[in-house]
Write a protein that holds these residues in place. Structure first.
Motif, PDB file in Angstrom:
ATOM      1  N   LYS A 162      -3.073   0.308   6.417  1.00  0.00           N
ATOM      2  CA  LYS A 162      -2.536  -0.460   5.294  1.00  0.00           C
ATOM      3  C   LYS A 162      -3.644  -0.652   4.258  1.00  0.00           C
ATOM      4  O   LYS A 162      -4.713  -1.193   4.570  1.00  0.00           O
ATOM      5  CB  LYS A 162      -2.019  -1.824   5.775  1.00  0.00           C
ATOM      6  CG  LYS A 162      -0.708  -1.782   6.541  1.00  0.00           C
ATOM      7  CD  LYS A 162       0.442  -1.371   5.621  1.00  0.00           C
ATOM      8  CE  LYS A 162       1.801  -1.491   6.305  1.00  0.00           C
ATOM      9  NZ  LYS A 162       2.229  -2.888   6.464  1.00  0.00           N
ATOM     10  N   VAL A 163      -3.407  -0.211   3.050  1.00  0.00           N
ATOM     11  CA  VAL A 163      -4.392  -0.313   1.989  1.00  0.00           C
ATOM     12  C   VAL A 163      -3.670  -0.585   0.672  1.00  0.00           C
ATOM     13  O   VAL A 163      -2.552  -0.131   0.462  1.00  0.00           O
ATOM     14  CB  VAL A 163      -5.238   0.983   1.885  1.00  0.00           C
ATOM     15  CG1 VAL A 163      -4.358   2.182   1.555  1.00  0.00           C
ATOM     16  CG2 VAL A 163      -6.366   0.830   0.884  1.00  0.00           C
ATOM     17  N   THR A 164      -4.302  -1.380  -0.192  1.00  0.00           N
ATOM     18  CA  THR A 164      -3.769  -1.621  -1.529  1.00  0.00           C
ATOM     19  C   THR A 164      -4.686  -0.933  -2.521  1.00  0.00           C
ATOM     20  O   THR A 164      -5.855  -1.308  -2.669  1.00  0.00           O
ATOM     21  CB  THR A 164      -3.693  -3.125  -1.844  1.00  0.00           C
ATOM     22  OG1 THR A 164      -2.853  -3.768  -0.879  1.00  0.00           O
ATOM     23  CG2 THR A 164      -3.118  -3.356  -3.238  1.00  0.00           C
ATOM     24  N   LEU A 165      -4.177   0.094  -3.189  1.00  0.00           N
ATOM     25  CA  LEU A 165      -4.980   0.910  -4.090  1.00  0.00           C
ATOM     26  C   LEU A 165      -4.906   0.394  -5.526  1.00  0.00           C
ATOM     27  O   LEU A 165      -3.960  -0.292  -5.914  1.00  0.00           O
ATOM     28  CB  LEU A 165      -4.521   2.363  -4.022  1.00  0.00           C
ATOM     29  CG  LEU A 165      -4.637   3.017  -2.647  1.00  0.00           C
ATOM     30  CD1 LEU A 165      -4.104   4.446  -2.689  1.00  0.00           C
ATOM     31  CD2 LEU A 165      -6.086   3.004  -2.165  1.00  0.00           C
ATOM     32  N   SER A 166      -5.917   0.753  -6.288  1.00  0.00           N
ATOM     33  CA  SER A 166      -6.075   0.227  -7.639  1.00  0.00           C
ATOM     34  C   SER A 166      -5.287   1.018  -8.674  1.00  0.00           C
ATOM     35  O   SER A 166      -5.627   2.164  -8.991  1.00  0.00           O
ATOM     36  CB  SER A 166      -7.551   0.219  -8.018  1.00  0.00           C
ATOM     37  OG  SER A 166      -7.718  -0.122  -9.382  1.00  0.00           O
ATOM     38  N   ALA A 167      -4.262   0.381  -9.230  1.00  0.00           N
ATOM     39  CA  ALA A 167      -3.528   0.996 -10.335  1.00  0.00           C
ATOM     40  C   ALA A 167      -4.407   1.042 -11.582  1.00  0.00           C
ATOM     41  O   ALA A 167      -4.308   1.978 -12.386  1.00  0.00           O
ATOM     42  CB  ALA A 167      -2.241   0.218 -10.608  1.00  0.00           C
ATOM     43  N   GLN A 168      -5.287   0.052 -11.745  1.00  0.00           N
ATOM     44  CA  GLN A 168      -6.176   0.029 -12.910  1.00  0.00           C
ATOM     45  C   GLN A 168      -7.143   1.201 -12.878  1.00  0.00           C
ATOM     46  O   GLN A 168      -7.462   1.794 -13.919  1.00  0.00           O
ATOM     47  CB  GLN A 168      -6.956  -1.286 -12.956  1.00  0.00           C
ATOM     48  CG  GLN A 168      -7.678  -1.524 -14.276  1.00  0.00           C
ATOM     49  CD  GLN A 168      -6.723  -1.788 -15.424  1.00  0.00           C
ATOM     50  OE1 GLN A 168      -5.788  -2.556 -15.296  1.00  0.00           O
ATOM     51  NE2 GLN A 168      -6.961  -1.138 -16.567  1.00  0.00           N
ATOM     52  N   ASN A 169      -7.635   1.550 -11.704  1.00  0.00           N
ATOM     53  CA  ASN A 169      -8.490   2.720 -11.521  1.00  0.00           C
ATOM     54  C   ASN A 169      -7.791   3.974 -12.063  1.00  0.00           C
ATOM     55  O   ASN A 169      -8.379   4.777 -12.795  1.00  0.00           O
ATOM     56  CB  ASN A 169      -8.805   2.866 -10.038  1.00  0.00           C
ATOM     57  CG  ASN A 169      -9.755   3.997  -9.698  1.00  0.00           C
ATOM     58  OD1 ASN A 169     -10.020   4.255  -8.537  1.00  0.00           O
ATOM     59  ND2 ASN A 169     -10.279   4.702 -10.686  1.00  0.00           N
ATOM     60  N   VAL A 170      -6.522   4.123 -11.716  1.00  0.00           N
ATOM     61  CA  VAL A 170      -5.737   5.259 -12.189  1.00  0.00           C
ATOM     62  C   VAL A 170      -5.537   5.188 -13.702  1.00  0.00           C
ATOM     63  O   VAL A 170      -5.695   6.183 -14.420  1.00  0.00           O
ATOM     64  CB  VAL A 170      -4.374   5.296 -11.466  1.00  0.00           C
ATOM     65  CG1 VAL A 170      -3.447   6.318 -12.109  1.00  0.00           C
ATOM     66  CG2 VAL A 170      -4.561   5.602  -9.990  1.00  0.00           C
ATOM     67  N   MET A 171      -5.208   4.006 -14.210  1.00  0.00           N
ATOM     68  CA  MET A 171      -4.961   3.844 -15.633  1.00  0.00           C
ATOM     69  C   MET A 171      -6.195   4.181 -16.470  1.00  0.00           C
ATOM     70  O   MET A 171      -6.102   4.829 -17.509  1.00  0.00           O
ATOM     71  CB  MET A 171      -4.517   2.412 -15.926  1.00  0.00           C
ATOM     72  CG  MET A 171      -3.155   2.055 -15.370  1.00  0.00           C
ATOM     73  SD  MET A 171      -2.911   0.262 -15.289  1.00  0.00           S
ATOM     74  CE  MET A 171      -3.072  -0.201 -17.014  1.00  0.00           C
ATOM     75  N   ASP A 172      -7.369   3.742 -15.997  1.00  0.00           N
ATOM     76  CA  ASP A 172      -8.603   3.953 -16.755  1.00  0.00           C
ATOM     77  C   ASP A 172      -9.139   5.374 -16.630  1.00  0.00           C
ATOM     78  O   ASP A 172      -9.735   5.900 -17.574  1.00  0.00           O
ATOM     79  CB  ASP A 172      -9.689   2.979 -16.283  1.00  0.00           C
ATOM     80  CG  ASP A 172      -9.357   1.526 -16.563  1.00  0.00           C
ATOM     81  OD1 ASP A 172      -8.410   1.275 -17.327  1.00  0.00           O
ATOM     82  OD2 ASP A 172     -10.041   0.653 -16.009  1.00  0.00           O
ATOM     83  N   CYS A 173      -8.967   5.959 -15.461  1.00  0.00           N
ATOM     84  CA  CYS A 173      -9.662   7.219 -15.170  1.00  0.00           C
ATOM     85  C   CYS A 173      -8.771   8.452 -15.179  1.00  0.00           C
ATOM     86  O   CYS A 173      -9.272   9.572 -15.324  1.00  0.00           O
ATOM     87  CB  CYS A 173     -10.363   7.115 -13.812  1.00  0.00           C
ATOM     88  SG  CYS A 173     -11.493   5.698 -13.685  1.00  0.00           S
TER      89      CYS A 173
END
Length: 341
Positions: A162-173
């Protein structure tokens, strides 16, 4: 300026009783604003308050009508118009992209509005809880939310992690053109996120917190551990419904749907939308289906889709869609594959 003019007009309408707002009920708006952390002042407050009561009346009238199979309810979108909801939170397709996709996706619209029973591969499919319900806030980032949800679910199902990944990471990069800009549909696409996850990986939410802004510089250096091997879109040329169901029995899928009228969805089976691909304007996570009996006691296959409006929206962050290609749910099903999965 536009809001000030609108506020003035709305105030005039209220004074002439076009909107029957009881001053004693002003506290309803104040309680709603406090609950959702909204702060308005002056003419803007008058304008938002008028919209709030107009939406409240519309919800009450809708819920009295017996022909609808779903209920509406108050939520964080009470003080905006539907036009604002679409422009702020959804991702309309550009006219150029519409023409391109029309030629590719025509085959995805089934002739029959109801799936045939032989399509059923499992009695019910329920992927709820395999990916957290996200909240995009005041940002049209559904594409990044849905993509990270798909990858989170894959790790939970295939690896037991179970992991919560960063949507902001995707948005920025993965999108240097503004991750919140709903008008940039060519860039605000889950496929860009999947490509980034394949090539560089994604950091966790705690490592790269969500800011809800689309103009931040990429803070990722090097490779992140949460990667995918590849992704695949439904490509059953013979029968799109069959291909979609087969994929959904194995993993949740990112989908693009028409969410124009999702603003106040609260519960029940929703169908007030278009199945045409060019009307699709929101990315979400298809998390299964369930067989339910309708009023005529006929069994029908109901889709369950997870949005990124938070758990207070809809049925704990999800919506049930009517049988068939409702809201265009089967038009663009995409899943991911992990290394060693």
């Amino acid at each position: 300026m536009k809001n000030i003019i609108a506020a003035t007009l709305m105030t005039i309408l209220i004074s002439f009783s076009f909107y029957q707002v009881n001053l004693d009920s002003d506290s309803d708006f104040e309680r709603w604003a406090l609950k959702h952390g909204k702060h308005y002042f002056g003419d803007e407050k008058k304008y938002r308050q008028a919209i709030y009561f107009q939406n409240k009346q519309m919800i009450e009238e809708h819920n009295k009508r017996s022909e609808f199979t779903f209920l509406m309810g108050e939520n964080q979108f009470m003080a905006i118009t539907n036009e604002e909801f679409v422009s702020l939170y959804l991702n309309p397709i550009s006219p150029e992209k519409q023409n391109e996709q029309d030629q590719i996706i025509r085959k995805t619209n089934p002739k029959s509005p109801e799936p045939i029973r032989e399509y059923n591969l499992k009695d019910d499919v329920d992927w709820r809880g395999y990916a957290p319900v996200k909240n995009s806030g005041n940002c049209g980032s559904s594409w990044a939310m849905a993509a990270t949800n798909v990858i989170e679910a894959a790790y939970a199902i295939d690896k037991g992690i179970k992991v919560t990944l960063s949507a902001q990471n995707v948005m920025d990069c993965a999108n240097s053109w503004g991750g919140c800009d709903a008008s940039l549909a060519d860039f605000s696409d889950p496929k860009n996120a999947y490509g980034h996850a394949r090539n560089r990986g994604i950091l966790t939410e705690s490592e790269y917190p969500y800011t809800g802004r689309g103009d931040d510089w990429c803070q990722q250096t090097g490779f992140a551990p949460w990667r995918i091997m590849s992704y695949a879109q439904n490509s059953d040329d013979i029968d799109y419904m069959r291909g979609f169901l087969q994929m959904l029995t194995e993993h949740p899928l990112s989908v693009k749907v028409d969410a124009t009228n999702w603003q106040f969805y609260s519960s029940g089976v929703f169908s007030l939308c278009s199945s045409i691909y060019k009307k699709a304007n929101y990315y979400a996570l298809a998390i299964g289906y369930v067989w339910e009996a309708n009023q005529q006691q006929n069994w029908q296959q109901i889709w369950r889709v997870q949005a990124s409006f938070g758990i207070s929206w809809g049925e704990f962050g999800t919506i049930r869609l009517a049988p068939g290609n409702t809201c265009g749910v089967i038009n663009e099903g995409i899943r991911v594959y992990l290394w060693g999965g």
